[in-house]
Scaffold this active site. Structure first.
Site, mmCIF file in Angstrom:
data_model
loop_
_atom_site.group_PDB
_atom_site.id
_atom_site.type_symbol
_atom_site.label_atom_id
_atom_site.label_comp_id
_atom_site.label_asym_id
_atom_site.label_seq_id
_atom_site.Cartn_x
_atom_site.Cartn_y
_atom_site.Cartn_z
ATOM 1 N N HIS A 32 42.444 76.497 -13.130
ATOM 2 C CA HIS A 32 40.947 77.096 -13.762
ATOM 3 C C HIS A 32 40.068 75.917 -13.957
ATOM 4 O O HIS A 32 40.307 74.997 -14.745
ATOM 5 C CB HIS A 32 41.458 77.884 -15.073
ATOM 6 C CG HIS A 32 40.529 78.161 -15.841
ATOM 7 N ND1 HIS A 32 40.192 79.281 -16.609
ATOM 8 C CD2 HIS A 32 39.288 77.341 -16.300
ATOM 9 C CE1 HIS A 32 39.309 79.486 -17.243
ATOM 10 N NE2 HIS A 32 38.602 78.371 -17.065
ATOM 11 N N ARG B 168 28.351 81.747 -23.741
ATOM 12 C CA ARG B 168 28.313 81.251 -25.049
ATOM 13 C C ARG B 168 28.731 80.042 -25.368
ATOM 14 O O ARG B 168 29.133 79.319 -24.076
ATOM 15 C CB ARG B 168 29.448 82.056 -25.686
ATOM 16 C CG ARG B 168 30.873 81.822 -25.251
ATOM 17 C CD ARG B 168 32.003 82.286 -26.002
ATOM 18 N NE ARG B 168 33.303 81.730 -25.357
ATOM 19 C CZ ARG B 168 33.817 82.348 -24.544
ATOM 20 N NH1 ARG B 168 33.231 83.783 -23.726
ATOM 21 N NH2 ARG B 168 34.949 82.071 -23.910
ATOM 22 N N ASN C 126 30.838 82.469 -18.733
ATOM 23 C CA ASN C 126 30.917 82.851 -20.241
ATOM 24 C C ASN C 126 29.422 82.575 -20.767
ATOM 25 O O ASN C 126 29.073 81.542 -20.437
ATOM 26 C CB ASN C 126 32.075 81.770 -21.006
ATOM 27 C CG ASN C 126 33.391 82.169 -20.497
ATOM 28 O OD1 ASN C 126 33.802 83.246 -20.415
ATOM 29 N ND2 ASN C 126 34.079 81.094 -19.929
HETATM 30 C C1 MV4 Z 1 43.224 85.667 -11.151
HETATM 31 C C2 MV4 Z 1 44.484 85.086 -10.937
HETATM 32 C C3 MV4 Z 1 44.751 85.070 -9.484
HETATM 33 N N1 MV4 Z 1 44.103 85.729 -8.745
HETATM 34 N N2 MV4 Z 1 42.488 86.466 -10.254
HETATM 35 C C4 MV4 Z 1 43.521 85.425 -15.941
HETATM 36 C C5 MV4 Z 1 42.246 85.935 -16.996
HETATM 37 C C6 MV4 Z 1 41.293 86.495 -16.143
HETATM 38 N N3 MV4 Z 1 39.883 85.804 -16.659
HETATM 39 C C7 MV4 Z 1 41.521 85.995 -14.607
HETATM 40 N N4 MV4 Z 1 42.899 85.456 -14.840
HETATM 41 C C8 MV4 Z 1 43.431 85.380 -13.485
HETATM 42 N N5 MV4 Z 1 42.718 85.806 -12.385
HETATM 43 C C9 MV4 Z 1 43.063 86.434 -9.063
HETATM 44 N N6 MV4 Z 1 42.222 87.060 -7.928
HETATM 45 C C10 MV4 Z 1 44.919 84.431 -11.903
HETATM 46 C C11 MV4 Z 1 44.235 84.465 -13.122
HETATM 47 C C12 MV4 Z 1 45.064 83.869 -14.244
HETATM 48 C C13 MV4 Z 1 44.903 82.723 -14.930
HETATM 49 C C14 MV4 Z 1 43.475 82.426 -14.776
HETATM 50 C C15 MV4 Z 1 43.088 81.305 -15.339
HETATM 51 C C16 MV4 Z 1 43.770 80.549 -16.361
HETATM 52 C C17 MV4 Z 1 44.972 81.128 -16.652
HETATM 53 C C18 MV4 Z 1 45.710 82.098 -16.032
HETATM 54 C C19 MV4 Z 1 46.796 82.510 -16.139
HETATM 55 C C20 MV4 Z 1 47.317 83.580 -15.543
HETATM 56 C C21 MV4 Z 1 46.554 84.417 -14.618
#
Ligand code: MV4
Length: 450
Positions: free
Chosen positions: A208, A292, A290
């Site tokens: 992330h 904010r 985001n």
């Molecule tokens: C995803 C992903 C993998 N592939 N989308 C988690 C919260 C939401 N804002 C989006 N998230 C994710 N989207 C795709 N196409 C994995 C996550 C995700 C994640 C993302 C950022 C930080 C931590 C996370 C933990 C689990 C899953």
């Protein structure tokens, strides 16, 4: 120019806003609930108004009471901080009707970015890379299944108004698609009152990485580098750092340009964040914006030297950005550990109570944003985050060493906190090597997840 601002928040972020206002010569008005009579923000502001009982729905989320306080105190503007009303477009409209400036983006902008399938489409059209997936909203599992086949399994089914992992399911093959779609959609209807879904290719073990941007009403947009927020548990960030070890200078430049493109495409105004997923092959994809100021903003302040809070306020005053992209120099490395009053050995159960003694470390490159003090009672009604420890060093290793030294000196007696767990993460070989993905905690601390 603002003469007086009301802070519609509590805790360390309310204190952070009060300090920025004081530097700018702006009078501050705190609002507080009956549980926050003795809170630091209540004591530090120039004026304080009680807005109701302890539960947030009756105080920090009560729009009428907050606006009544604004009118009674004759404020020019309102700062929402994060959480509570910070992303509530109806509240922004109500502020406008009362002739009070909401320090943040417009209601329309919030709605546009709050609807994630719409935001996705907007970014696709603007040429910002998004995760391969649907272009239009999906409402039924049959249509979804056809689209999932085209995208290719595994896929992620997401609620358009989702957040915090709610209304989100992975589907590994056509056999389990319908079931997962229905569960995600039901969760979305229950949690957000909406059945709009979208589908993306599932990115395995992503990082992330988010970019901080500032944009004024004259179309000036700058980016202040990235924050790697991969260390999370249950969609709660625990450690954030800048720069991200995963980016090369070239990738950072391209992602920064994409972030600026995203903000310009929607004519964004205020402080904001463009969230990207970064896959193993260094492909990056827009995920969300985001609208904010975020919890982790100090990380960017430490490496950029730019006061994001003051900049956000002066943008709302109608002033142009005080810095250009060329003037932004990112220096060294910064890291933030979120300190929560919770028990990592008991499902992270919140641990409110009286803080008997607190010792906050200091020193070169150490910053602690908190609203706790000796004898302070953490109320059980709100978030369990009680402090942010932010440190700045010349490079990542020095920063990790400084964080370990700082957490080692930190004393918070009387309540259980996650400090020891933070320490364990910092000491982990994979963390030290920079091998951090969103799976870090479940992978290395499976016992904590149960
Ligand atoms: C995803 C992903 C993998 N592939 N989308 C988690 C919260 C939401 N804002 C989006 N998230 C994710 N989207 C795709 N196409 C994995 C996550 C995700 C994640 C993302 C950022 C930080 C931590 C996370 C933990 C689990 C899953």
């Amino acid at each position: 120019m603002f003469r007086k601002i009301l802070i519609a928040n509590r805790g360390e972020i309310a204190v952070r806003i009060i300090r920025a206002c004081r530097e700018m010569g702006i009078t501050t008005v705190a609002v507080y609930s009956e549980a926050d009579k003795e809170a630091l923000h209540t004591q530090l502001a120039d004026e304080a108004i009680c807005i109701g009982p302890a539960p947030a729905t009756e105080s920090y989320l009560n729009m009428e009471r907050i606006l009544s306080a604004c009118i009674a105190a004759k404020v020019d503007a309102i700062h929402p901080g994060f959480g509570f009303l910070s992303e509530n477009s109806r509240f922004v409209e109500m502020c406008q009707k009362c002739h009070i400036t909401f320090i943040g983006p417009s209601a329309e902008m919030m709605d546009k970015m709050g609807n994630k399938s719409e935001a996705r489409k907007t970014m696709m059209e603007a040429g910002v890379p998004v995760v391969p997936g649907t272009r239009e909203p999906v409402y039924d599992s049959q249509t979804g299944k056809k689209l999932a086949k085209e995208i290719g399994y595994p896929v992620m089914i997401k609620a358009s108004f989702g957040g915090g992992g709610k209304g989100m399911r992975i589907s590994y093959d056509p056999e389990d698609f319908e079931e997962n779609f229905k569960v995600a959609q039901l969760e979305s209807v229950r949690g957000f009152g909406d059945n709009t879904m979208y589908i993306e290719k599932y990115i395995q073990d992503p990082r992330h990485v988010e970019f901080q941007i500032l944009a004024d009403e004259y179309g000036n947009v700058v980016q202040l580098g990235e924050r790697d927020c991969s260390i999370q548990r249950h969609h709660q960030k625990m450690i954030e750092e800048s720069p991200s070890v995963a980016l090369t200078p070239e990738l950072r430049r391209r992602m920064g340009e994409a972030a600026i493109k995203a903000a310009k495409a929607v004519k964004y105004k205020s402080a904001g964040t463009i969230e990207f997923l970064l896959d193993r092959d260094q492909n990056f994809y827009f995920m969300e914006m985001n609208t904010r100021i975020q919890v982790e903003h100090p990380v960017t302040e430490m490496v950029s030297g730019v006061d994001l809070m003051k900049e956000m306020i002066s943008i709302a005053e109608g002033k142009p950005l005080s810095i250009s992209q060329e003037e932004i120099r990112l220096n060294g490395h910064a890291m933030e550990c979120r300190i929560n009053a919770e028990d990592p050995d008991n499902h992270f159960r919140p641990c409110p109570g009286v803080i008997r003694e607190v010792h906050l470390p200091g020193g070169n490159g150490v910053r602690i944003d908190t609203a706790v003090y000796n004898g302070y009672e953490i109320p059980p009604y709100y978030d369990s985050m009680i402090a942010k420890v932010i440190v700045h060093g010349r490079n990542r290793q020095e920063t990790i060493d400084k964080m370990r030294s700082t957490l080692g000196e930190l004393i918070i007696d009387g309540v259980t906190t996650n400090v020891d767990f933070q320490y364990e993460i910092l000491n982990h070989e994979d963390f030290q090597k920079g091998n951090i993905t969103t799976d870090f905690i479940p992978e290395h601390f499976p016992e904590k997840m149960m």
